[in-house]
Enzyme design. Structure first.
Site, PDB file in Angstrom:
ATOM      1  N   GLY A  27     -75.054  26.165  59.119  1.00  0.00           N
ATOM      2  CA  GLY A  27     -75.825  26.560  57.928  1.00  0.00           C
ATOM      3  C   GLY A  27     -76.900  25.535  57.619  1.00  0.00           C
ATOM      4  O   GLY A  27     -77.267  25.323  56.461  1.00  0.00           O
ATOM      5  N   ARG A  56     -79.895  25.764  51.533  1.00  0.00           N
ATOM      6  CA  ARG A  56     -80.172  24.760  50.488  1.00  0.00           C
ATOM      7  C   ARG A  56     -79.315  23.509  50.690  1.00  0.00           C
ATOM      8  O   ARG A  56     -79.824  22.389  50.693  1.00  0.00           O
ATOM      9  CB  ARG A  56     -79.899  25.359  49.098  1.00  0.00           C
ATOM     10  N   MET A  57     -78.001  23.691  50.870  1.00  0.00           N
ATOM     11  CA  MET A  57     -77.115  22.531  51.044  1.00  0.00           C
ATOM     12  C   MET A  57     -77.247  21.960  52.447  1.00  0.00           C
ATOM     13  O   MET A  57     -77.305  20.747  52.634  1.00  0.00           O
ATOM     14  CB  MET A  57     -75.664  22.941  50.778  1.00  0.00           C
ATOM     15  N   GLY A  80     -67.728  22.684  52.870  1.00  0.00           N
ATOM     16  CA  GLY A  80     -68.208  22.758  51.486  1.00  0.00           C
ATOM     17  C   GLY A  80     -68.356  24.185  51.031  1.00  0.00           C
ATOM     18  O   GLY A  80     -68.433  24.461  49.832  1.00  0.00           O
ATOM     19  N   THR A 131     -67.638  27.725  49.763  1.00  0.00           N
ATOM     20  CA  THR A 131     -66.556  28.183  48.896  1.00  0.00           C
ATOM     21  C   THR A 131     -66.076  29.569  49.352  1.00  0.00           C
ATOM     22  O   THR A 131     -66.682  30.179  50.232  1.00  0.00           O
ATOM     23  CB  THR A 131     -67.034  28.227  47.434  1.00  0.00           C
ATOM     24  N   PHE A 187     -68.362  18.377  46.129  1.00  0.00           N
ATOM     25  CA  PHE A 187     -68.489  17.048  46.727  1.00  0.00           C
ATOM     26  C   PHE A 187     -69.087  16.030  45.766  1.00  0.00           C
ATOM     27  O   PHE A 187     -69.276  14.887  46.133  1.00  0.00           O
ATOM     28  CB  PHE A 187     -69.357  17.116  47.990  1.00  0.00           C
ATOM     29  N   HIS A 216     -74.115  28.190  37.090  1.00  0.00           N
ATOM     30  CA  HIS A 216     -74.760  27.964  38.388  1.00  0.00           C
ATOM     31  C   HIS A 216     -76.045  28.774  38.483  1.00  0.00           C
ATOM     32  O   HIS A 216     -76.256  29.715  37.714  1.00  0.00           O
ATOM     33  CB  HIS A 216     -73.835  28.380  39.543  1.00  0.00           C
ATOM     34  N   HIS A 217     -76.847  28.444  39.498  1.00  0.00           N
ATOM     35  CA  HIS A 217     -78.068  29.209  39.802  1.00  0.00           C
ATOM     36  C   HIS A 217     -77.698  30.648  40.164  1.00  0.00           C
ATOM     37  O   HIS A 217     -76.568  30.934  40.587  1.00  0.00           O
ATOM     38  CB  HIS A 217     -78.826  28.533  40.951  1.00  0.00           C
ATOM     39  N   LYS A 229     -76.029  32.027  43.683  1.00  0.00           N
ATOM     40  CA  LYS A 229     -74.660  31.712  44.122  1.00  0.00           C
ATOM     41  C   LYS A 229     -73.934  33.018  44.434  1.00  0.00           C
ATOM     42  O   LYS A 229     -74.050  33.998  43.710  1.00  0.00           O
ATOM     43  CB  LYS A 229     -73.924  30.938  43.012  1.00  0.00           C
TER      44      LYS A 229
HETATM   45  P1  NAD Z   1     -77.749  29.066  51.240  1.00  0.00           P
HETATM   46  O1  NAD Z   1     -77.759  30.560  51.176  1.00  0.00           O
HETATM   47  O2  NAD Z   1     -78.953  28.336  50.769  1.00  0.00           O
HETATM   48  O3  NAD Z   1     -77.430  28.589  52.734  1.00  0.00           O
HETATM   49  C1  NAD Z   1     -76.496  29.207  53.568  1.00  0.00           C
HETATM   50  C2  NAD Z   1     -77.038  29.093  54.981  1.00  0.00           C
HETATM   51  O4  NAD Z   1     -76.023  29.591  55.874  1.00  0.00           O
HETATM   52  C3  NAD Z   1     -78.312  29.933  55.216  1.00  0.00           C
HETATM   53  O5  NAD Z   1     -79.315  29.127  55.795  1.00  0.00           O
HETATM   54  C4  NAD Z   1     -77.842  31.023  56.186  1.00  0.00           C
HETATM   55  O6  NAD Z   1     -78.840  31.423  57.113  1.00  0.00           O
HETATM   56  C5  NAD Z   1     -76.696  30.300  56.894  1.00  0.00           C
HETATM   57  N1  NAD Z   1     -75.770  31.242  57.544  1.00  0.00           N
HETATM   58  C6  NAD Z   1     -75.496  32.541  57.227  1.00  0.00           C
HETATM   59  N2  NAD Z   1     -74.636  33.065  58.113  1.00  0.00           N
HETATM   60  C7  NAD Z   1     -74.348  32.067  58.998  1.00  0.00           C
HETATM   61  C8  NAD Z   1     -73.549  32.003  60.159  1.00  0.00           C
HETATM   62  N3  NAD Z   1     -72.834  33.060  60.577  1.00  0.00           N
HETATM   63  N4  NAD Z   1     -73.483  30.832  60.838  1.00  0.00           N
HETATM   64  C9  NAD Z   1     -74.194  29.757  60.437  1.00  0.00           C
HETATM   65  N5  NAD Z   1     -75.012  29.771  59.352  1.00  0.00           N
HETATM   66  C10 NAD Z   1     -75.065  30.912  58.643  1.00  0.00           C
HETATM   67  O7  NAD Z   1     -76.456  28.592  50.405  1.00  0.00           O
HETATM   68  P2  NAD Z   1     -76.189  27.152  49.762  1.00  0.00           P
HETATM   69  O8  NAD Z   1     -76.693  27.103  48.372  1.00  0.00           O
HETATM   70  O9  NAD Z   1     -76.602  26.112  50.737  1.00  0.00           O
HETATM   71  O10 NAD Z   1     -74.596  27.167  49.645  1.00  0.00           O
HETATM   72  C11 NAD Z   1     -73.782  27.283  50.800  1.00  0.00           C
HETATM   73  C12 NAD Z   1     -72.316  27.260  50.395  1.00  0.00           C
HETATM   74  O11 NAD Z   1     -71.994  25.964  49.859  1.00  0.00           O
HETATM   75  C13 NAD Z   1     -71.921  28.250  49.289  1.00  0.00           C
HETATM   76  O12 NAD Z   1     -70.634  28.740  49.524  1.00  0.00           O
HETATM   77  C14 NAD Z   1     -71.939  27.398  48.031  1.00  0.00           C
HETATM   78  O13 NAD Z   1     -71.109  27.915  47.002  1.00  0.00           O
HETATM   79  C15 NAD Z   1     -71.386  26.111  48.582  1.00  0.00           C
HETATM   80  N6  NAD Z   1     -71.658  24.900  47.823  1.00  0.00           N
HETATM   81  C16 NAD Z   1     -70.676  23.970  47.843  1.00  0.00           C
HETATM   82  C17 NAD Z   1     -70.881  22.758  47.218  1.00  0.00           C
HETATM   83  C18 NAD Z   1     -69.790  21.722  47.294  1.00  0.00           C
HETATM   84  O14 NAD Z   1     -69.946  20.627  46.726  1.00  0.00           O
HETATM   85  N7  NAD Z   1     -68.694  22.002  47.975  1.00  0.00           N
HETATM   86  C19 NAD Z   1     -72.076  22.494  46.550  1.00  0.00           C
HETATM   87  C20 NAD Z   1     -73.061  23.468  46.550  1.00  0.00           C
HETATM   88  C21 NAD Z   1     -72.845  24.665  47.203  1.00  0.00           C
END
Ligand code: NAD
Length: 269
Positions: free
Chosen positions: A14, A18-19, A103, A105, A132, A159-160, A163
């Site tokens: 991923g 964003r993350m 990370g 969810t 985290f 959250h934004h 999500k």
């Molecule tokens: P995002 O939509 O910006 O990014 C997700 C990425 O995953 C995208 O670039 C997408 O193309 C990619 N993706 C989709 N299918 C995929 C696959 N099969 N294989 C590989 N990559 C794939 O989302 P985000 O805001 O970065 O959040 C991602 C996750 O992290 C969410 O579940 C969010 O709730 C979680 N999150 C966790 C924390 C933490 O501290 N644990 C903090 C923020 C967000």
């Protein structure tokens, strides 16, 4: 799997999200961590350097984990993808005995049990952390402590609006920890909803309210009510950078924590 190299080889799943892109930018300045590959189906074959504003222009972006893991062997996979695919991704990584910092969810208690059984067989070390940010981890710890004395509590998480899931994994973990810690019984309220959902949703018998609006990153308030007094604790992640020290701590310490571990707090003790 024991750590055998001075540099820890990392794959980010991923990587262009964003993350994921924040993780890539953070890895660039980490001396002990070496990014060797990225996975993101939306940007497979693309230029990771341009996509993440880093110098990683030569790091390949694969379209899926299976393809990436037949070509390269990371020590640790960092996963920030989507709730719909995280279980399959975790199985792919664990089946190869590779360590994983998750990370993303959305994994249920049953999913965690299933993955934990797999980990026991393959020897992968796995950390699943709904949050985290060190401040959020401390908020959860403090909430559990307060709940021993003030059992009446509700959680508001904000959250934004992009999500995917509600309530947040952090809110669910907070509710679980509060439910475990509570000694006294909480008072029931007799409110009848005239609008479905007005009182939020229950998890481990604790009410959680989820707000989704543009502008927010990740925020949570835990409200405790007593006799003639209330106590509120609040945490705000104002920038995704807030998660990075916790992610890096997890990657560097995962070798010391066998099995499947749920919650970053277990790495802080
Ligand atoms: P995002 O939509 O910006 O990014 C997700 C990425 O995953 C995208 O670039 C997408 O193309 C990619 N993706 C989709 N299918 C995929 C696959 N099969 N294989 C590989 N990559 C794939 O989302 P985000 O805001 O970065 O959040 C991602 C996750 O992290 C969410 O579940 C969010 O709730 C979680 N999150 C966790 C924390 C933490 O501290 N644990 C903090 C923020 C967000």
């Amino acid at each position: 799997m024991e750590r055998r190299f001075s540099m820890i080889k990392v794959l980010v799943n991923g990587a262009c999200g964003r993350m994921g892109s924040e993780v890539v930018r953070t890895l660039e300045v980490e001396k002990d961590l070496q990014l060797i590959a990225a996975v993101d189906p939306q940007h497979a074959g693309g230029n990771l350097g341009m996509l993440t504003r880093t110098n990683y222009k030569d790091i390949p972006i694969y379209k899926n984990l299976n393809e990436a893991l037949t070509i390269c062997v990371p020590d640790v996979v960092i996963d920030f993808t989507t709730p719909s695919i995280i279980k399959e991704s975790a199985k792919t990584v664990i089946s190869k005995g590779i360590h994983m910092v998750i990370g993303t969810t959305g994994l249920t208690v049953e999913d965690r049990e299933e993955l934990s059984n797999m980990v026991d067989i393959t020897g992968s070390h796995v950390l699943i952390a709904p949050n985290f940010s060190l401040g959020a981890v401390l908020l959860i710890k403090v909430s559990a402590e307060i709940a021993k004395y003030m059992p009446n509590t509700e959680i508001i998480e904000l959250h934004h609006n992009h999500k995917y899931d509600a309530p947040s994994g952090t809110a669910k973990l907070t509710a679980e920890k509060i439910a475990e810690a509570r000694i006294l019984t909480a008072e029931k309220d007799n409110t009848k909803e005239s609008l479905i959902g007005a009182r939020g949703g229950k998890y481990h018998d604790i009410t959680i309210h989820s707000v989704r609006l543009p502008g927010y990153v990740a925020h949570q308030e835990v409200l405790f009510g007593g006799h003639g007094e209330t106590l509120t604790i609040k945490h705000d992640s104002l920038d995704r950078k807030s998660f990075m020290p916790g992610v890096m701590l997890a990657v560097k310490n995962i070798f010391k924590h066998p099995g499947l571990v749920y919650g970053l707090e277990n790495y802080l003790e």
